[in-house]
Every structure is written in structure tokens, then in C-alpha cells.
Design an enzyme around this catalytic site. Structure first.
Site, short mmCIF file in Angstrom:
data_model
loop_
_atom_site.label_atom_id
_atom_site.label_comp_id
_atom_site.label_asym_id
_atom_site.label_seq_id
_atom_site.Cartn_x
_atom_site.Cartn_y
_atom_site.Cartn_z
N SER A 183 0.85 -1.18 0.00
CA SER A 183 0.00 0.00 0.00
C SER A 183 0.89 1.24 0.00
CB SER A 183 -0.85 0.01 1.28
OG SER A 183 -1.35 1.30 1.57
N TYR A 202 -3.17 -0.28 10.08
CA TYR A 202 -3.04 -0.63 8.66
C TYR A 202 -1.66 -0.24 8.15
CZ TYR A 202 -4.43 -0.74 3.68
OH TYR A 202 -4.52 -0.99 2.33
P1 NAP Z 1 -11.83 -5.27 -0.21
O1 NAP Z 1 -12.69 -4.78 -1.31
O2 NAP Z 1 -12.13 -4.89 1.21
O3 NAP Z 1 -11.69 -6.88 -0.30
C1 NAP Z 1 -10.91 -7.52 0.66
C2 NAP Z 1 -11.08 -9.01 0.45
O4 NAP Z 1 -10.32 -9.70 1.44
C3 NAP Z 1 -12.53 -9.47 0.59
O5 NAP Z 1 -12.82 -10.45 -0.38
C4 NAP Z 1 -12.55 -10.09 1.99
O6 NAP Z 1 -13.50 -11.11 2.16
C5 NAP Z 1 -11.15 -10.69 2.03
N1 NAP Z 1 -10.73 -10.97 3.41
C6 NAP Z 1 -10.67 -10.10 4.44
N2 NAP Z 1 -10.25 -10.74 5.55
C7 NAP Z 1 -10.06 -12.05 5.22
C8 NAP Z 1 -9.65 -13.22 5.92
N3 NAP Z 1 -9.34 -13.16 7.22
N4 NAP Z 1 -9.57 -14.39 5.24
C9 NAP Z 1 -9.88 -14.45 3.93
N5 NAP Z 1 -10.29 -13.38 3.19
C10 NAP Z 1 -10.37 -12.19 3.84
O7 NAP Z 1 -10.33 -4.79 -0.46
P2 NAP Z 1 -9.60 -4.28 -1.79
O8 NAP Z 1 -9.74 -2.81 -1.90
O9 NAP Z 1 -9.94 -5.18 -2.93
O10 NAP Z 1 -8.08 -4.53 -1.32
C11 NAP Z 1 -7.43 -5.76 -1.55
C12 NAP Z 1 -6.02 -5.60 -1.01
O11 NAP Z 1 -5.42 -4.42 -1.56
C13 NAP Z 1 -5.98 -5.41 0.51
O12 NAP Z 1 -4.82 -6.04 1.02
C14 NAP Z 1 -5.84 -3.89 0.66
O13 NAP Z 1 -5.21 -3.54 1.89
C15 NAP Z 1 -4.97 -3.57 -0.50
N6 NAP Z 1 -5.02 -2.20 -0.97
C16 NAP Z 1 -6.20 -1.63 -1.32
C17 NAP Z 1 -6.18 -0.31 -1.82
C18 NAP Z 1 -7.43 0.41 -2.24
O14 NAP Z 1 -7.36 1.65 -2.41
N7 NAP Z 1 -8.55 -0.26 -2.39
C19 NAP Z 1 -4.98 0.37 -1.96
C20 NAP Z 1 -3.80 -0.26 -1.55
C21 NAP Z 1 -3.83 -1.54 -1.07
P3 NAP Z 1 -14.98 -10.76 2.75
O15 NAP Z 1 -15.69 -10.01 1.68
O16 NAP Z 1 -15.59 -12.10 3.05
O17 NAP Z 1 -14.75 -9.92 3.98
C1 GCO Z 2 -7.11 5.01 3.54
C2 GCO Z 2 -7.19 4.08 2.36
C3 GCO Z 2 -5.80 3.64 1.94
C4 GCO Z 2 -5.90 2.75 0.74
C5 GCO Z 2 -4.58 2.27 0.30
C6 GCO Z 2 -3.69 3.38 -0.17
O1 GCO Z 2 -7.99 4.94 4.41
O2 GCO Z 2 -6.16 5.79 3.55
O3 GCO Z 2 -8.01 2.97 2.65
O4 GCO Z 2 -5.20 2.98 3.01
O5 GCO Z 2 -6.66 1.64 1.03
O6 GCO Z 2 -3.96 1.45 1.22
O7 GCO Z 2 -2.56 2.80 -0.79
#
Ligand code: NAP
Ligand code: GCO
Length: 265
Positions: free
Chosen positions: A146, A159
Site C-alpha cells: 500500500s 493498517y
Molecule cells: P476489499 O474490497 O475490502 O476486499 C478484501 C477481500 O479480502 C474481501 O474479499 C474479503 O472477504 C477478504 N478478506 C478479508 N479478511 C479475510 C480473511 N481473514 N480471510 C480471507 N479473506 C479475507 O479490499 P480491496 O480494496 O480489494 O483490497 C485488496 C487488497 O489491496 C488489501 O490487502 C488492501 O489492503 C490492498 N489495498 C487496497 C487499496 C485500495 O485503495 N482499495 C490500496 C492499496 C492496497 P470478505 O468479503 O468475506 O470480507
Molecule cells: C485510507 C485508504 C488507503 C488505501 C490504500 C492506499 O484509508 O487511507 O483505505 O489505506 O486503502 O492502502 O494505498
């Protein structure tokens, strides 16, 4: 150069937490590159939803219900996948949660819960697949880091601590297992439009854009939120033979936000 280096043909890829969101988009791209898709979700109903969503895209994904923080369950999942699908060649540690709470108001239980999913679970899953990768003579591990692997902000202490640790776990797996032809890299998405960030983008009562939405768009040289699809090419690259000499690297896919001080107000 042989462009087949970007192919994932014949590879088994496990993307954790990939019923939707970033994990689903990465899995979709891996399937297009020829990989067999394995995914898990915490919740049986969402696992089934994921299987149907992949089928709607013409992808026969193998879905399993497994809590990635449960080491026994993860070890059992990997054994079952090896019996039913094949040894895992590519692991994407994607499953993640966030709790946005001011640090001094956050309970230790909440802090631990975020660390458990976002840092302990990638350790558990990588530990479970590396023996098979060593036996096969190759492996790819991609940790979804992230911007918070590099920066902090209010309310995301757990986080950021987890994602900062995940950056160093990535480098340590690289260091410890590179000699077995295992490459471990990270992808650091910027702000991506998924359910996880929906609260930061919701319209205000007067119909105006969320202040945080306006802030991120102003702070990003690309002047937009990312989409999960923006991560597909970088993920295929890091999962393929094209990146066999890339190891311990965090590839930020953020529209330039980490490089930019931001516009003068
Ligand atoms: P999301 O929409 O919240 O989806 C997260 C997924 O992880 C969901 O399918 C959830 O399942 C699953 N999950 C959570 N806890 C779990 C567990 N204990 N065991 C198995 N599955 C689990 O998140 P996203 O935005 O797609 O993000 C995916 C990854 O990218 C995460 O690591 C997040 O930190 C990272 N990320 C996101 C962003 C962003 O801006 N969106 C940016 C940087 C990094 P359920 O639906 O059943 O809860
Ligand atoms: C927040 C956001 C971020 C993004 C991502 C950025 O609350 O600042 O959720 O943490 O998810 O991780 O790279």
C-alpha cells in the site's frame, strides 16, 4: 525477446480474498494470461458469489472458504489445492482489512485484528506455499502492500504498521528464498475504487464529492482514483518469467501520488 515470458500458461495461481475487488481483477488478468485460478474468501456465500462471478467471465475458478489468519486452515487449503488442482506456482497475498480509528481511541484488539489479516496472514500463506515452490524449482509471491507501506495518515495506524511490515516481509522472503528461484515482490496500489475505499468516496448530503475524494484527486498526478484494472498489467508482469530477476521490489501503481508534493491550494 520472447513475449511468451509474460505468459502464465500452465501455472496455478492462488489469490487470497479474491471474490471481488483488487484480488478479483488480478485473478481475471492471470486467467487471461493462461493461469489456473484458485481463490478463497472468509465467507462461504461470498466464495460462491466469487465462483459465479468468475464463471460469468468465462473463468473456471477453484473457490475455497478459508480464513487466512488460521494457519491450520491455510495449511489444509494448500494440501487440498495440491491434491485437487496442483502445486501453487503463484501466491498473491491480497486479502486485507482496514479499520479507520484514531490511534488513541483504537482498542488493542482492533489493532491486532488488522495486523493479523494484513501482516500475519501473508506470513502464514507464504510459509504454506514455499515448500511446494522449492520442490518445483520456482515460485512467485506477490504481496499487496500500500502507499501506507511508505506514508502514514490519521486513523490508519494499524493498517500502516501492517503494510510497512509487509514491505519488509517481502524483502525478507526475497532474501531467504531467492536462491530457490522464488521471487517475492510487492505491489503498492495507490487509492483504488473498491468497497474498501467506498467510505472515502461517498457523496455528501448536499451531493458534493467527499472531501477526501477531492483531496486524493488533487494529490494524484493522474488526477483520478485508480481502478482494479490498473493493477492487472503490473501483477501479470510480477507473476511471469518476465520478472525472474526482479526480487524484493515494491512496485507502486499509484498514478504518481507518492512522487508528488501536491498542488498549491
Ligand atoms: P476489499 O474490497 O475490502 O476486499 C478484501 C477481500 O479480502 C474481501 O474479499 C474479503 O472477504 C477478504 N478478506 C478479508 N479478511 C479475510 C480473511 N481473514 N480471510 C480471507 N479473506 C479475507 O479490499 P480491496 O480494496 O480489494 O483490497 C485488496 C487488497 O489491496 C488489501 O490487502 C488492501 O489492503 C490492498 N489495498 C487496497 C487499496 C485500495 O485503495 N482499495 C490500496 C492499496 C492496497 P470478505 O468479503 O468475506 O470480507
Ligand atoms: C485510507 C485508504 C488507503 C488505501 C490504500 C492506499 O484509508 O487511507 O483505505 O489505506 O486503502 O492502502 O494505498
Amino acid at each position: 525477446m520472447d513475449m511468451n515470458a509474460f505468459s502464465l500458461q500452465g501455472k496455478v495461481a492462488w489469490i487470497t480474498g479474491a471474490s471481488y475487488g483488487i484480488g478479483f481483477a488480478i485473478a481475471e488478468a492471470f486467467a487471461a494470461a493462461g493461469a489456473t485460478i484458485v481463490f478463497n474468501d472468509l465467507n462461504p456465500e461470498k466464495t460462491q458469489m466469487g465462483v459465479e462471478a468468475y464463471a460469468a467471465k468465462g473463468i473456471k475458478a477453484h473457490g475455497y472458504t478459508c480464513n487466512v489468519t488460521d494457519e491450520a486452515a491455510v495449511q489444509a487449503l494448500v494440501k487440498q489445492v495440491e491434491e485437487e488442482v496442483g502445486t501453487i506456482d503463484i501466491l498473491v497475498n491480497n486479502a486485507g482489512i482496514i479499520k479507520r480509528i484514531p490511534m488513541i481511541e483504537m482498542s488493542a484488539a482492533d489493532f491486532r485484528a488488522v495486523i493479523d489479516v494484513d501482516l500475519n496472514a501473508p506470513f502464514i500463506c507464504a510459509k504454506a506455499v514455499i515448500p511446494g515452490m522449492i520442490k518445483k524449482g520456482h515460485g512467485k509471491i506477490i504481496n499487496i502492500c500500500s502507499m501506507m507501506s511508505e506514508l502514514g495518515r490519521e486513523t490508519v495506524s494499524a493498517y500502516a504498521a501492517a503494510k510497512g511490515g509487509l514491505k519488509m516481509l517481502t524483502r525478507n522472503i526475497c532474501s531467504e528464498y531467492g536462491e530457490y528461484n522464488i521471487q517475492c515482490n510487492g505491489i503498492g496500489p495507490g487509492y483504488i475504487a473498491t468497497p474498501q475505499t467506498a467510505p472515502l468516496r461517498e457523496r455528501q448530503a448536499d451531493g458534493s464529492r467527499h472531501p477526501f475524494d477531492q483531496f486524493i484527486v488533487a494529490k494524484t498526478p493522474a488526477a483520478r482514483w485508480g481502478n482494479p484494472e490498473d493493477l492487472q498489467g503490473p501483477a501479470v508482469f510480477l507473476a511471469s518469467d518476465a520478472s525472474n530477476f526482479v526480487n524484493g521490489h515494491i512496485l507502486y501503481v499509484d498514478g504518481g501520488i507518492l512522487a508528488y508534493i501536491g498542488k498549491q491550494p
